[in-house]
Design an enzyme around this catalytic site. Structure first.
Site, PDB file in Angstrom:
ATOM      1  N   HIS A   1      -3.311   7.870   2.652  1.00  0.00           N
ATOM      2  CA  HIS A   1      -4.203   6.133   2.105  1.00  0.00           C
ATOM      3  C   HIS A   1      -5.270   5.694   3.062  1.00  0.00           C
ATOM      4  O   HIS A   1      -5.187   5.653   4.020  1.00  0.00           O
ATOM      5  CB  HIS A   1      -2.821   4.683   2.437  1.00  0.00           C
ATOM      6  CG  HIS A   1      -2.965   3.213   2.177  1.00  0.00           C
ATOM      7  ND1 HIS A   1      -4.015   2.716   0.697  1.00  0.00           N
ATOM      8  CD2 HIS A   1      -3.440   2.084   2.563  1.00  0.00           C
ATOM      9  CE1 HIS A   1      -3.999   1.954   1.380  1.00  0.00           C
ATOM     10  NE2 HIS A   1      -3.291   1.470   2.483  1.00  0.00           N
TER      11      HIS A   1
ATOM     12  N   CYS B   1       1.415  -1.152   0.139  1.00  0.00           N
ATOM     13  CA  CYS B   1       0.048   0.012  -0.292  1.00  0.00           C
ATOM     14  C   CYS B   1       0.911   1.294  -0.047  1.00  0.00           C
ATOM     15  O   CYS B   1       0.546   2.476  -0.133  1.00  0.00           O
ATOM     16  CB  CYS B   1      -0.999   0.159   0.859  1.00  0.00           C
ATOM     17  SG  CYS B   1      -2.171  -1.532   0.705  1.00  0.00           S
TER      18      CYS B   1
ATOM     19  N   ASN C   1     -10.325  -0.139  -0.210  1.00  0.00           N
ATOM     20  CA  ASN C   1      -8.487   0.455  -0.305  1.00  0.00           C
ATOM     21  C   ASN C   1      -8.650  -0.369  -0.807  1.00  0.00           C
ATOM     22  O   ASN C   1      -8.077  -1.816  -1.515  1.00  0.00           O
ATOM     23  CB  ASN C   1      -7.906  -0.554   0.813  1.00  0.00           C
ATOM     24  CG  ASN C   1      -6.363  -0.910   1.070  1.00  0.00           C
ATOM     25  OD1 ASN C   1      -6.109  -0.576   0.756  1.00  0.00           O
ATOM     26  ND2 ASN C   1      -5.864  -0.766   2.658  1.00  0.00           N
TER      27      ASN C   1
END
Ligand code: COA
Length: 341
Positions: A268, A125, A298
């Protein structure tokens, strides 16, 4: 300069010249998930803030690289540059279709970028934020002028949409989003402070086993888990809730500015509760820390550039703004990039 070659000229500033994004057509709502596994819209919204996510369909021609290519085309159009102007393409991803070739080579071919450099960067990520720092410094060093940096991931390919996978499959979505980063004579533009960190001891908090040897000590190898994300949600949550504010503070300190001097935080999108905790910790106004996790979940390396693209296109991020990009993820990894746009 022709693409893939270097000039040796030292550029004086670095700017984000264009952004773009591409999403799979199919939307998977919490109501859809309720039909596939023992979960509820209420549980998912309360724990994560997610209401729906996009899921690609490879039979319809969608893939990590295809979405990445579409997003880069959109970013190039905004930057008013042609594919042949690119010197380098970097794709931040942990879900390239194949381990060879890298997704970046496929993207270069799909958009007709000629012989420019192309490589994938995997920091889960954190990949796109790591990529911002890498692309910026390559341009700042004078070797490259135009870089296409993409965050693209399709975690749906590593999910089980049933009870066994309910703690991860509710979280992740698929997307790609790109930036075109280039040299400018305006010396005020570029990174003010950056950081890239990792803690390899924490690898077992999020991993994708391919074979029995990949399981951490003490965990019984289980073939039904091969190619599916294994995540210790509570540990990752704890890590993120403390790391996020520390990283933001560290980056502000490096740049010698206050939290309120930053015009926008592009973070994020891992969990709405983690984002809200960071916002409260710095006393930020609601509109200074962007949240779109409710619509996309996500999206791993695509999460930060997807926010950036939405913010630029809606005029909420403009030239002259100070913008902080922050991410954390598997590895464990975490990183920041504070820009003067
Ligand atoms: N629906 C309903 N119940 C679920 C569920 C789902 N989709 N997934 C798990 N549960 C259950 C668990 O089995 C557990 O039940 P039990 O108490 O009977 O054992 C219960 O809900 C609580 O599970 P827990 O994992 O403790 O929940 P949580 O409050 O920690 O929330 C996450 C889970 C994954 C949402 C949360 O830990 C999180 O967001 N972590 C960070 C993950 C992350 O950011 N990952 C990406 C890193 S980049």
């Amino acid at each position: 300069m022709s693409n893939g070659t270097t000039t040796g000229r030292r550029p004086v500033g670095v700017r984000i010249a264009g952004t773009g994004s591409a999403l799979p057509k199919r939307t998977l709502t919490n109501a859809d998930l309720e039909k596939m596994m023992a979960t509820s819209d209420e549980w998912i919204v309360q724990r994560t803030g997610i209401r729906e996510r996009r899921i690609l369909n490879r039979d319809q021609g969608e893939s990590t690289s295809q979405l990445a290519a579409e997003s880069l085309k959109a970013a190039l159009a905004q930057a008013r540059l042609a594919p042949a102007d690119l010197d380098l393409i970097i794709v931040a991803t942990m879900t390239a279709e194949m381990s060879c070739p890298g997704s970046a080579s496929l993207v270069a071919n799909m958009i007709g970028a000629g012989n420019c450099g192309a490589f994938d960067l995997n920091a889960a990520c954190s990949g796109f934020v790591y990529g911002l720092n890498v692309a910026h410094d390559l341009i700042k060093g004078g070797a490259y002028r135009n870089i296409g940096l993409i965050g693209a991931d399709a975690l749906s390919t590593l999910m089980q949409y049933n009870d066994a996978g309910r703690s991860t499959s509710i979280i992740f979505g698929d997307a790609a989003a790109a930036t075109v980063i280039n040299a400018t004579d305006d010396t005020s533009k570029g990174i003010l402070a950056q950081a890239m960190h990792s803690d390899g001891k924490g690898w077992k908090e999020i991993y994708v086993p391919r074979c029995s040897q990949d399981f951490p000590p003490g965990v019984e190898p289980d073939p039904s888990k091969f190619d599916h994300v294994q995540m210790n949600g509570a540990s990752v949550f704890k890590f993120a809730v403390s790391t996020f504010p520390e990283l933001i503070q560290q980056t502000l300190d490096k740049a010698k500015i206050a939290a309120t001097d930053v015009d926008m935080y592009v973070c994020h999108q891992s969990n709405q509760r983690i984002l809200h905790a960071a916002r409260d910790r710095f006393g930020l106004a609601e509109d200074k820390l962007y949240v779109n996790i409710d619509r996309f979940g996500n999206t791993v390396a695509a999460s930060v550039p997807l926010c950036l693209d939405e913010l630029r296109r809606s005029g909420r991020i403009r030239d002259g703004y100070k913008v902080m990009f922050v991410a954390f993820g598997g590895g464990l990894t975490w990183g920041s990039s504070l820009w003067q746009l």
